[in-house]
Design an enzyme around this catalytic site. Sequence first.
Site, short mmCIF file in Angstrom:
data_model
loop_
_atom_site.label_atom_id
_atom_site.label_comp_id
_atom_site.label_asym_id
_atom_site.label_seq_id
_atom_site.Cartn_x
_atom_site.Cartn_y
_atom_site.Cartn_z
N ASN A 43 -0.11 10.50 6.23
CA ASN A 43 -1.34 10.15 6.94
C ASN A 43 -2.35 11.27 7.02
O ASN A 43 -3.51 11.04 7.36
CB ASN A 43 -1.00 9.62 8.33
CG ASN A 43 -0.44 8.22 8.23
OD1 ASN A 43 -1.12 7.33 7.75
ND2 ASN A 43 0.81 8.06 8.62
N LYS A 81 3.64 -6.95 3.98
CA LYS A 81 3.44 -5.52 3.73
C LYS A 81 3.21 -4.83 5.07
O LYS A 81 2.75 -5.45 6.03
CB LYS A 81 2.27 -5.27 2.78
CG LYS A 81 0.95 -5.64 3.33
CD LYS A 81 -0.12 -4.57 3.30
CE LYS A 81 0.38 -3.20 3.57
NZ LYS A 81 -0.52 -2.44 4.46
N THR A 122 0.88 -1.19 0.00
CA THR A 122 0.00 0.00 0.00
C THR A 122 0.91 1.23 0.00
O THR A 122 1.36 1.65 -1.05
CB THR A 122 -0.95 0.01 1.20
OG1 THR A 122 -0.22 -0.18 2.40
CG2 THR A 122 -1.98 -1.10 1.07
N THR A 176 -0.97 -3.29 11.16
CA THR A 176 -1.39 -3.54 9.78
C THR A 176 -0.28 -4.18 9.07
O THR A 176 0.50 -3.56 8.36
CB THR A 176 -1.72 -2.30 8.98
OG1 THR A 176 -2.79 -1.69 9.58
CG2 THR A 176 -2.16 -2.68 7.57
#
Lengths: 410, 410
Positions: free
Chosen positions: A405, A178, A152, A189
């Site tokens: 972000n 990832k 991502t 994540t």
Amino acid sequence: MVDVEATIPPVKGFRVAGIHAGLKKDNALDFMLLVTDRPCATGGIFTTNTVKAAPVLLSQRHLAAKAGEIRAVAINTASANAATGMAGLANAETVTKWVSEQAQIGAEQVLVMSTGVIGTHLPMEKLQAGVERAYQSLSPDGWSNAAQAIMTTDTRPKLASTTIFTSDGQYTIAGIAKGAGMIAPNMATMLSVIITDARMNPAQAQSLLTGAAQKSYNRIVVDGDTSTNDTVFLLASGASGVTLNSPTEMLQFQEALVAVCQKLAQDVVRDGEGATKFITIDVFNASSDEAAHKIANTIASSPLVKTAFFGNDANWGRIVAAAGRSGAAFDPDTAKLWISPGEELFEEDRGLLIFEAGTPTSYSEKEATGIISEETVYISLDCGAGQGQATVWTCDLSHDYVDINGSYRT
Amino acid sequence: MVDVEATIPPVKGFRVAGIHAGLKKDNALDFMLLVTDRPCATGGIFTTNTVKAAPVLLSQRHLAAKAGEIRAVAINTASANAATGMAGLANAETVTKWVSEQAQIGAEQVLVMSTGVIGTHLPMEKLQAGVERAYQSLSPDGWSNAAQAIMTTDTRPKLASTTIFTSDGQYTIAGIAKGAGMIAPNMATMLSVIITDARMNPAQAQSLLTGAAQKSYNRIVVDGDTSTNDTVFLLASGASGVTLNSPTEMLQFQEALVAVCQKLAQDVVRDGEGATKFITIDVFNASSDEAAHKIANTIASSPLVKTAFFGNDANWGRIVAAAGRSGAAFDPDTAKLWISPGEELFEEDRGLLIFEAGTPTSYSEKEATGIISEETVYISLDCGAGQGQATVWTCDLSHDYVDINGSYRT
């Protein structure tokens, strides 16, 4: 020492593909499919967040039913398929059905992962065509594409492998991962798929994976957030013919698995959102391993510590203050703190002692700044309280983290 | 509703000064002295960090000995006098001795606070002259200077006061605070002095302050770090002649004290390092008040939530994900999330419902972005699980936070 490579050779029993299914722009690879030529003993670990994405819920169900017979893993990017309700769950199920039709296996033998924006539905039309195309692209050599297809905000693919030679023959352990943001202990994540052609049963796969995660994925911090989608699988095809029978063989496998997982976990930190530094935090002589882990995590998660690293400021006061608020027993009067350049200690030399017995030493600020300005920094904190030890890997907090972000969805 | 002013009038029994003692550059005010004309009943709350600065340790000792007879508070900036060992403790003690000599009181009647860089010693020569000069500058009108003199990375002084009229006469509650960074629940780097001319005993002062802090200082988050120096005092001179006898009088005082402390706590958030937004997080119908507080704190501390606010991104997924990892019971399927502009709700209207029953509503992204782009945003999270409630105030995480904290010592 286990020798870990950053590439993955063909591993018996596994074919894989990474393709562009139209989920991302600019022809970027965005969908990964792994298919095995026989049922795999599989272990899985999942996010501890009570808000679990649909693929997590579905994979948990499939794994509970078919831990000895898993045949495929499908991973999409762009949409996390989280907070998508019953429709999201149905979509995830449909993806497993499409894979099962292609591979002529049961839908419950398919595991899924998703990563991307929370609250958006999977683009089903694109995925249907993607599954078909990915299936046609499967190859034992597809690992580089596969690793790229699950990225991502990662800036580079993450691959690791190692081959172990035994008296019964050789086997390989390999994996892709990832990461990038929302990385915290207890399954951040982090999506990762580990495969091996060693032979084991599902209970062994689960316990080996759980043990390895404790020393790798659960020891990294980027920003302290924990995602809705974290998942790691270990699939064992057994196609090498090498069986893990004795405790020694299990131990050897465990050691190699930890090495592969640590390599991937560390790569996630190295590629943390906006990261400019790779920091090892080694806490020892704490009252217990748990206390050491708590202290190391609190230091690694502290925005003040992380921004000081970004600013090349050897601000040991923030490190000690973070240790003090961790909730674990910590007495500054018995503590010692060293900083050293690099990722590892060289001949047990912990570097520059900057804090001892409740106060800073008369260290040279220039020397400390020199060390902290390196791209890799090793922090040693002796708590002087017991035998507990934990190592955590983290990165700094930079402008780029805020940029990435602040505008992730736009 | 209690009417709180951002200024402080003379309060009976108190004189105060803020001067330049040479601790900071550019003639900035950097030392505060408060002296009372009679012994004060005093309550204090201190950092929960196990690494406690010397002034914290010394003030705890003085307060334990003289909670009914406190006569002075001295606060210096530039050096936190933390991680300074026995020498630091001796220095803090010497400061109280200098104050006691000036004011002709006992050294144990003097409380101290320090704020600034950890691990540096107090500049004693400058402080000795500073104590003398501050004593000569004492005035009932010195509050504005006092509030300025305790600032570190704060951009503006923080003052609050309110006057309560009773059948026995009137009394005032007033306070100053500093904050800016290292702000987290459970006493962040928050220094605050609250005074009143109401009459009470030390046990009352302590319990009133503890209760008020739970609803104010312990409900704010800037960066989740907890400092070594956090301290709040409540000094009651009794000079107004108004005594808190009945439960009703106690309750009235408590309400006014909470209002003053909330004003100061909110000002700390508003002036958080690099903050561009003031965010209220109201969590209700949680399984308990503690659960609500845990959920609200986790949302307020999440770097991903905070950077999304900075980026004007109505990223409700990160809010829900933070709630899910808080450790408290949280089920997205029973939850509802609203966003609204402003600091308070207007006629119970919670604004735009963006998440319900596990999935996003069909809200307008443009409307949501419009709301989130305001300087003040009110987040309502209905957990649908019980009766628990908590409100936490926080700010966003910006480039400036990284700048300020990457170079704090340089």
